[in-house]
Design a protein around this motif. Structure first.
Motif, PDB file in Angstrom:
ATOM      1  N   PRO A 121       3.080  -3.416  -9.817  1.00 53.22           N
ATOM      2  CA  PRO A 121       3.117  -2.268  -8.903  1.00 53.22           C
ATOM      3  C   PRO A 121       1.987  -1.299  -9.188  1.00 53.22           C
ATOM      4  CG  PRO A 121       4.799  -2.050 -10.590  1.00 53.22           C
ATOM      5  CD  PRO A 121       4.230  -3.429 -10.737  1.00 53.22           C
ATOM      6  N   VAL A 122       1.643  -0.511  -8.187  1.00 55.43           N
ATOM      7  CA  VAL A 122       0.468   0.364  -8.287  1.00 55.43           C
ATOM      8  C   VAL A 122       0.848   1.813  -8.042  1.00 55.43           C
ATOM      9  CG1 VAL A 122      -0.971  -1.533  -7.473  1.00 55.43           C
ATOM     10  CG2 VAL A 122      -0.184   0.181  -5.834  1.00 55.43           C
ATOM     11  N   SER A 123       0.001   2.704  -8.533  1.00 54.13           N
ATOM     12  CA  SER A 123       0.142   4.136  -8.272  1.00 54.13           C
ATOM     13  C   SER A 123      -1.233   4.699  -7.960  1.00 54.13           C
ATOM     14  CB  SER A 123       0.747   4.847  -9.480  1.00 54.13           C
ATOM     15  OG  SER A 123       0.871   6.236  -9.238  1.00 54.13           O
ATOM     16  N   GLY A 124      -1.268   5.675  -7.085  1.00 57.20           N
ATOM     17  CA  GLY A 124      -2.532   6.298  -6.702  1.00 57.20           C
ATOM     18  C   GLY A 124      -2.607   6.587  -5.222  1.00 57.20           C
ATOM     19  N   GLY A 125      -1.610   6.087  -4.469  1.00 59.21           N
ATOM     20  CA  GLY A 125      -1.527   6.400  -3.054  1.00 59.21           C
ATOM     21  C   GLY A 125      -2.617   5.743  -2.231  1.00 59.21           C
ATOM     22  N   GLU A 126      -2.634   6.114  -0.955  1.00 56.95           N
ATOM     23  CA  GLU A 126      -3.585   5.516  -0.021  1.00 56.95           C
ATOM     24  C   GLU A 126      -5.027   5.739  -0.460  1.00 56.95           C
ATOM     25  OE1 GLU A 126      -4.664   5.661   4.771  1.00 56.95           O
ATOM     26  OE2 GLU A 126      -3.344   7.174   3.890  1.00 56.95           O
ATOM     27  N   GLN A 127      -5.333   6.933  -0.947  1.00 54.59           N
ATOM     28  CA  GLN A 127      -6.713   7.207  -1.360  1.00 54.59           C
ATOM     29  C   GLN A 127      -7.117   6.334  -2.528  1.00 54.59           C
ATOM     30  OE1 GLN A 127      -8.367   9.187   0.675  1.00 54.59           O
ATOM     31  NE2 GLN A 127     -10.261   8.667  -0.387  1.00 54.59           N
ATOM     32  N   GLY A 128      -6.212   6.143  -3.462  1.00 55.13           N
ATOM     33  CA  GLY A 128      -6.502   5.265  -4.587  1.00 55.13           C
ATOM     34  C   GLY A 128      -6.713   3.829  -4.162  1.00 55.13           C
ATOM     35  N   ALA A 129      -5.957   3.390  -3.134  1.00 53.68           N
ATOM     36  CA  ALA A 129      -6.150   2.042  -2.611  1.00 53.68           C
ATOM     37  C   ALA A 129      -7.510   1.908  -1.948  1.00 53.68           C
ATOM     38  CB  ALA A 129      -5.039   1.706  -1.625  1.00 53.68           C
ATOM     39  N   ILE A 130      -7.916   2.918  -1.191  1.00 51.04           N
ATOM     40  CA  ILE A 130      -9.208   2.898  -0.505  1.00 51.04           C
ATOM     41  C   ILE A 130     -10.354   2.896  -1.509  1.00 51.04           C
ATOM     42  CG2 ILE A 130     -10.748   4.254   0.969  1.00 51.04           C
ATOM     43  CD1 ILE A 130      -8.184   5.216   2.446  1.00 51.04           C
ATOM     44  N   GLU A 131     -10.225   3.712  -2.553  1.00 45.39           N
ATOM     45  CA  GLU A 131     -11.309   3.876  -3.524  1.00 45.39           C
ATOM     46  C   GLU A 131     -11.269   2.852  -4.656  1.00 45.39           C
ATOM     47  OE1 GLU A 131     -10.738   7.872  -4.794  1.00 45.39           O
ATOM     48  OE2 GLU A 131     -11.458   8.761  -2.913  1.00 45.39           O
TER      49      GLU A 131
END
Length: 297
Positions: A121-131
């Motif tokens: 699982p990941v954390s960092g939200g949409e911006q983290g996914a984009i970046e």
């Protein structure tokens, strides 16, 4: 030849993650149950499959990013699902946030089919996914983690092996508790400051520079101040995640008094019709409870 990746689940998080893998040199085929979600992947040269089974054919790695445990059970575990369609030796990495017990079940069924499985699982939200700056919490066999580091490294900045199957999901549950609690406290602080007539932008700036500063305040504070609650991570999903946490707490037999309060507040916000908004919309609930309700954008 580049390694082939099947990416199942091209939603708010999955779509930019699949595109980042393609940019990193992998050969990515994506699939989403609802149509029209593959644009970002297609734009960078990836492909779209018409079914999950088609997507995983010949894949070296299969990555899933789905909303909840029942979705994993249907898409991955059920007869004719992803595990049945994968070739032995291919590797399954589940990036979803699900119950630790479901992650362990996927691991066991994968082993029976000679498919190594990691819960990541990941954390960092949409911006983290984009970046591609996500924090990724990984459970499973360490040797399988080491094989998957190049894939996970294309998605996140912090990629950490945490232990056996389910360990990643357990840490993610703790992460979601901390995030929800921090958002709630930021919401209460902003409502308190506003009631005293303090200039909120200046107050947030000075708070961010001190011990109260956090990633939550940095990323969610401006949206709260602008009263813009376009979902990066919906209250509906955070409510689900806190349900996972509450179940795991009961299983472990540990006390979590504040966790239960936060879970109740998130459930209340959802019951008030805020479920489709970003979790920063907890601010609206605090304002309502305080008799300071305002119009939302």
């Amino acid at each position: 030849m580049s390694q082939k990746i099947a990416f199942i689940g091209l939603g708010v998080m999955g779509a930019p993650m699949a595109a980042n893998l393609q940019r990193a040199g992998f050969d990515v085929t994506g699939y989403n149950r609802s149509p029209g979600k593959a644009a970002a992947l297609l734009k960078v040269g990836g492909r779209e499959a018409s079914s999950a089974q088609e997507a995983v054919q010949g894949a070296d790695f299969v990555l899933t990013m789905l909303p909840d445990s029942p979705d994993i059970e249907t898409v991955v575990l059920d007869e004719g699902g992803v595990l049945d369609a994968m070739q032995p030796g291919a590797r399954l990495i589940d990036l979803s946030t699900i119950a630790p017990e479901t992650a362990r079940r996927v691991f066991v069924q994968g082993r029976e089919k000679e498919v190594p499985v990691l819960d990541a699982p990941v954390s960092g939200g949409e911006q983290g996914a984009i970046e591609a700056t996500l924090s990724i919490m990984v459970g499973g066999e360490r040797s399988d983690f080491e094989v998957a580091t190049s894939v996970l490294g294309a998605l996140g900045k912090t990629v950490t092996y945490l232990g056996p199957a389910g360990a990643g999901q357990t840490v993610k549950a703790a992460n979601q508790l901390i995030v929800a609690g921090t958002i709630e406290l930021v919401a209460e602080a902003l409502t308190f400051l506003d009631a005293h007539g303090v200039q909120l932008e200046d107050a947030v700036q000075v708070l961010q520079g001190g011990l109260a500063g956090s990633t939550v305040l940095e990323r969610k504070g401006p949206a709260m101040l602008g009263r813009s609650f376009e979902p990066g991570f919906r209250i509906d999903l955070h409510h689900k995640d806190l349900g996972i946490y509450s179940s795991a707490v009961r299983e472990a037999g540990v006390a979590s008094p504040l966790g239960q309060v936060i879970s109740g507040l998130m459930a209340s916000a959802r019951a008030q019709g805020l479920g489709s908004l970003d979790h920063s919309a907890l601010l609206l609930q605090v304002e309502k409870l305080s008799g300071h309700a305002k119009d939302q954008q």
